[in-house]
Enzyme design. Sequence first.
Site, PDB file in Angstrom:
ATOM      1  CG  HIS A  19      -1.832   1.209   1.209  1.00 61.07           C
ATOM      2  ND1 HIS A  19      -3.053   1.180   0.587  1.00 61.07           N
ATOM      3  CD2 HIS A  19      -1.692   2.463   1.699  1.00 61.07           C
ATOM      4  CE1 HIS A  19      -3.626   2.358   0.707  1.00 61.07           C
ATOM      5  NE2 HIS A  19      -2.812   3.156   1.381  1.00 61.07           N
ATOM      6  CB  CYS A  20       1.891   3.500  -2.600  1.00 58.81           C
ATOM      7  SG  CYS A  20       3.055   4.845  -2.878  1.00 58.81           S
TER       8      CYS A  20
END
Length: 184
Positions: free
Chosen positions: A60-61
């Site tokens: 997850h960025c």
Amino acid sequence: GDGSMTGVGPGAVQQPSLARYNTPWHGPELRSCPKCETIKPPRTHHCSICNRCVLAMDHHCPWVNNCVGFYNYRYFYLFLLYLTSACAYVVVVTLYFHPVLTEVGFDGYVYSEETRQYFRQQLKAGYRSSRLRLMSVLLGGTVSLSVSVLLGFHTYLVITGQTTIEFYMNKAMGAGHKLDGRVF
């Protein structure tokens, strides 16, 4: 949003709920997500931040507030490549056009006395400019170096066909097998 920067989502699993598949014909080979209550295809992981299952989830960025997965991994990889290239370009251009090297141009052209006098004057009074150049080189160099390490790691992952999650899972399994005396 599914794809805030590119318009392409990470590959969220869009399947009917698990209740539909609770029949004797679907055996234990079906994996399910206890949080989403959907069937999880192979290489799918649940993102606790997005609250959904993502195909081939890498991570997850937080910078784009989205998961990097099956459908948008190429854009993440290109982002790393372009960022590394742009920062390296800033460093090279800043160093190439340093005012100390302006007595004789890089093309061998000798500047007039008036132009050289202007350059000398700029060098004496241009400490602020020199500090800005130094900051450009330091900032561009450190960002380029750190992002290039991340780019190298993701290049390795692409070559070996893994995601970041799978890399660390394989590493942990390998360490466990090594402790047991098995080759992994």
